[in-house]
Design a protein around this motif. Structure first.
Motif, PDB file in Angstrom:
ATOM      1  N   GLY A 167     -41.328  -5.616   4.427  1.00 25.32           N
ATOM      2  CA  GLY A 167     -41.291  -4.788   5.620  1.00 25.32           C
ATOM      3  C   GLY A 167     -42.370  -3.719   5.614  1.00 25.32           C
ATOM      4  N   TRP A 168     -42.711  -3.267   6.810  1.00 22.45           N
ATOM      5  CA  TRP A 168     -43.666  -2.164   7.004  1.00 22.45           C
ATOM      6  C   TRP A 168     -43.079  -1.221   8.028  1.00 22.45           C
ATOM      7  N   ALA A 169     -43.176   0.078   7.783  1.00 21.25           N
ATOM      8  CA  ALA A 169     -42.593   1.059   8.692  1.00 21.25           C
ATOM      9  C   ALA A 169     -43.556   2.212   8.912  1.00 21.25           C
ATOM     10  N   HIS A 170     -43.568   2.697  10.149  1.00 23.49           N
ATOM     11  CA  HIS A 170     -44.349   3.872  10.536  1.00 23.49           C
ATOM     12  C   HIS A 170     -43.393   4.825  11.239  1.00 23.49           C
ATOM     13  N   ASP A 171     -43.104   5.971  10.614  1.00 21.13           N
ATOM     14  CA  ASP A 171     -42.075   6.895  11.099  1.00 21.13           C
ATOM     15  C   ASP A 171     -42.668   8.295  11.187  1.00 21.13           C
ATOM     16  N   THR A 172     -42.753   8.815  12.424  1.00 21.93           N
ATOM     17  CA  THR A 172     -43.273  10.178  12.626  1.00 21.93           C
ATOM     18  C   THR A 172     -42.229  11.093  13.266  1.00 21.93           C
ATOM     19  N   LEU A 173     -40.946  10.713  13.274  1.00 15.41           N
ATOM     20  CA  LEU A 173     -39.906  11.582  13.821  1.00 15.41           C
ATOM     21  C   LEU A 173     -39.847  12.877  13.018  1.00 15.41           C
ATOM     22  N   ASP A 174     -39.674  13.982  13.723  1.00 13.43           N
ATOM     23  CA  ASP A 174     -39.641  15.268  13.028  1.00 13.43           C
ATOM     24  C   ASP A 174     -38.267  15.591  12.446  1.00 13.43           C
ATOM     25  N   SER A 175     -37.239  14.794  12.795  1.00 11.03           N
ATOM     26  CA  SER A 175     -35.906  14.995  12.236  1.00 11.03           C
ATOM     27  C   SER A 175     -35.134  13.686  12.354  1.00 11.03           C
ATOM     28  N   PRO A 176     -34.375  13.285  11.324  1.00 12.54           N
ATOM     29  CA  PRO A 176     -33.611  12.034  11.415  1.00 12.54           C
ATOM     30  C   PRO A 176     -32.340  12.157  12.246  1.00 12.54           C
ATOM     31  N   ILE A 177     -31.865  13.386  12.502  1.00 17.07           N
ATOM     32  CA  ILE A 177     -30.608  13.581  13.222  1.00 17.07           C
ATOM     33  C   ILE A 177     -30.863  13.851  14.703  1.00 17.07           C
TER      34      ILE A 177
END
Length: 301
Positions: free
Chosen positions: A181-191
């Motif tokens: 898998g490959w992931a690109h995550d730029t969310l500033d908070s997971p909640i």
């Protein structure tokens, strides 16, 4: 630094102050103040449906196990047609380089005939281990290996596609599954994120050595629209959530309205249509009998 702390999911508030060091012109102190949130939870639910009867479900999530940052999740749900149990363990800092390791064990039992879906039973059990490898600040790859055992029971009146599968491969099959898998995550908070996107690409291959060989490629994307909503409306980011809740209320109202319009004539029409298209007539006859409708004759080709 503040965003990195927020993305951990352990804190409600993160404040960073940088006062200058007294008597030193080119140095500052970095003071970090955090407000910890409750991340461990226990969930239990009880429901009822005409198809499954009483539905029980429960889960225990320990996202900061003994204060170590490790995660342990157990979940169980059961009904007359579906039974599932799962346990997973994640060590996000398996190595000092930030490589994570997770284990997953699961079992499930499905009685599709009881759910009026199709005439077959399936028992599934599996285990897997996955490693997550960071390659940049917001990108990572994952490597996994697992084994899954599936047993099918198909009666004579079962779905033709299921009968053909059992005839070709047998009732019990095991698969050795490798994942990349490959992931690109730029969310500033997971909640409660206010900006950022998530892209995930996963390839799953049942490698030689098992009873089955196949491949599957999936892609998932999530975009946080809170920043866009704030720009268009000028309202604070949290104003999106009441609008989302109102949308859920409207959706539930629509589903309730549709369910109340189902009568015997609709059941008879739907049954006749399914008879003409489905390979499995057994569960269709059960639908017609349960609702008191008359089973239509199957169209002859």
């Amino acid at each position: 630094s503040r965003e990195r702390l927020q993305r951990l999911g352990y804190f409600d508030e993160v404040t960073i102050e940088t006062p200058p060091v007294a008597g030193v012109p080119d140095q500052i102190d970095v003071n970090v103040t955090v407000k910890e949130r409750l991340v461990n939870n226990f969930l239990a639910s009880v429901g009822y449906s005409d198809v499954d009867g009483v539905v029980l479900a429960g889960s225990v999530t320990l996202k900061n196990l003994f204060g170590t940052g490790k995660e342990l999740v157990t979940s169980v749900d059961t009904s007359s047609s579906n039974k599932h149990a799962n346990i997973s363990y994640v060590n996000p800092y398996y190595t000092t380089d930030g490589i994570s390791r997770s284990f997953n064990l699961y079992v499930s039992k499905i009685d599709a005939a009881e759910a009026d879906l199709a005439a077959y039973n399936s028992d599934t059990a599996g285990a897997s281990v996955t490693y997550g490898i960071p390659i940049s600040e917001d990108r990572s790859i994952s490597l996994g290996l697992g084994y899954e055992k599936v047993t099918l029971e198909v009666p004579v009146t079962g779905a033709k596609v299921a009968q053909d599968f059992v005839a070709a491969y047998g009732e019990s099959n095991g698969a050795i599954k490798a994942t990349l898998g490959w992931a690109h995550d730029t969310l500033d908070s997971p909640i409660f994120p206010t900006r950022g996107v998530v892209h995930r690409v996963t390839a799953e291959v049942a490698v030689p050595g098992g009873d089955l060989e196949y491949y599957r490629l999936t892609y998932a994307a999530t975009a946080c629209i809170l920043a866009a909503a704030n720009w268009f409306t000028g309202a604070p980011w949290w104003s999106f959530w009441p609008l989302a809740a109102w949308g859920v209320v409207l959706a539930v109202h629509y589903l309730i309205h549709k369910s109340r319009t189902v009568d015997e004539s609709w059941v008879a029409e739907r049954t006749a249509d399914l008879h003409s298209k489905s390979y499995d007539a057994h569960h269709i006859d059960r639908i017609a009998e349960d609702f008191g409708g008359k089973t239509a004759d199957r169209e002859k080709k």
